[in-house]
Design an enzyme around this catalytic site. Structure first.
Site, mmCIF file in Angstrom:
data_model
loop_
_atom_site.group_PDB
_atom_site.id
_atom_site.type_symbol
_atom_site.label_atom_id
_atom_site.label_comp_id
_atom_site.label_asym_id
_atom_site.label_seq_id
_atom_site.Cartn_x
_atom_site.Cartn_y
_atom_site.Cartn_z
ATOM 1 N N GLU A 86 -9.779 -3.416 -5.794
ATOM 2 C CA GLU A 86 -9.637 -3.470 -4.334
ATOM 3 C C GLU A 86 -9.660 -4.920 -3.849
ATOM 4 O O GLU A 86 -8.889 -5.301 -2.967
ATOM 5 C CB GLU A 86 -10.733 -2.651 -3.644
ATOM 6 N N ASP A 142 0.825 -1.204 0.000
ATOM 7 C CA ASP A 142 0.000 0.000 0.000
ATOM 8 C C ASP A 142 0.864 1.262 0.000
ATOM 9 O O ASP A 142 0.448 2.300 -0.521
ATOM 10 C CB ASP A 142 -0.987 0.007 1.176
HETATM 11 C C1 HMH Z 1 -5.347 -0.081 -2.373
HETATM 12 N N1 HMH Z 1 -7.062 1.582 -1.919
HETATM 13 C C2 HMH Z 1 -5.809 1.165 -1.711
HETATM 14 N N2 HMH Z 1 -4.968 1.844 -0.925
HETATM 15 C C3 HMH Z 1 -5.369 2.992 -0.335
HETATM 16 N N3 HMH Z 1 -4.488 3.649 0.468
HETATM 17 C C4 HMH Z 1 -6.683 3.461 -0.528
HETATM 18 C C5 HMH Z 1 -7.500 2.725 -1.342
HETATM 19 C C6 HMH Z 1 -7.223 4.705 0.133
HETATM 20 O O1 HMH Z 1 -6.422 5.781 0.025
#
Ligand code: HMH
Length: 223
Positions: free
Chosen positions: A209, A44
């Site tokens: 997602e 992330d």
């Molecule tokens: C994969 N989706 C993903 N990472 C994030 N940080 C967000 C959404 C929201 O900012």
């Protein structure tokens, strides 16, 4: 009912898959494997770095809108962009706390796929309505998911509470509903083909997602 709300209902099953994923449920139930969390954290961090130019491209398109005479919509997006600066620092701090090295990591395929999708939306010819819809959906999925882990009765481990609060807090929720209002405002004025493009972007966010959670969760299940 706004257009985004109608899409949430129409694609309810995909929305549930994206927000009540086994990865999130394992946080909420307190059974999460630390290596899952570490994978998510490192991946992330890469995603958020790629998310910055995407949000900047949305900001640029917002600035060119004639439907925002007092600049309120632009300011909401600018605020979101500014808070990503703090978010990047948070990821670095959190990574060192978990002993995760983020200097040499490479993006896994589902992450790369998600980033390619963002790259496509960044093209100048992609309509603002589709981009702001995707932006809202990306933030909203995290808000809904992590808020779930803060509900009364959750067994979220203490060392993950800060992560859950980062996206599950009420001011982030308020920010997401501002993005949703901006999206709805744009979509109301949009032509048929732009509406289709925006709905497709919304569905692809949900799909990406799920891929991202699978990537994080699955890693630990097989190692
Ligand atoms: C994969 N989706 C993903 N990472 C994030 N940080 C967000 C959404 C929201 O900012």
């Amino acid at each position: 009912m706004g257009i985004t709300e109608s899409w949430l209902q129409k694609h309810h099953e995909s929305f549930v898959k994206a927000t009540m994923h086994p990865f999130i449920l394992s946080i909420k139930q307190g059974t999460i494997n630390p290596s899952s969390f570490k994978t998510w954290l490192a991946q992330d961090y890469i995603f958020v770095r790629e998310f910055v130019p995407f949000v900047a491209s949305v900001l640029l398109k917002a600035c060119k809108q004639v439907g925002d005479p007092d600049g309120c919509e632009m300011e909401t997006i600018l605020g979101g962009l500014a808070s990503l600066h703090d978010e990047i620092s948070w990821f670095k701090k959190e990574a060192s706390k978990w002993d995760v090295s983020i200097s040499g990591i490479v993006a896994q395929e589902p992450n790369r796929e998600y980033c390619r999708f963002l790259g496509n939306l960044m093209q100048p010819e992609v309509d603002y309505a589709a981009c702001i819809t995707a932006f809202w959906a990306i933030e909203m999925v995290y808000q809904t998911s992590f808020e779930l882990c803060l509900e009364p009765g959750s067994k979220t481990p203490a060392d993950l509470l800060e992560t859950c609060q980062r996206w599950g807090n009420s001011s982030f929720k308020h920010y997401c509903s501002s993005l949703q209002s901006i999206a709805d405002h744009c979509l109301e004025k949009a032509e048929e083909d732009v509406l289709r493009e925006a709905e497709e972007a919304f569905v692809r966010v949900l799909h990406n997602e799920v891929g991202f959670w699978n990537m994080s969760y699955g890693d630990a299940q097989t190692s």
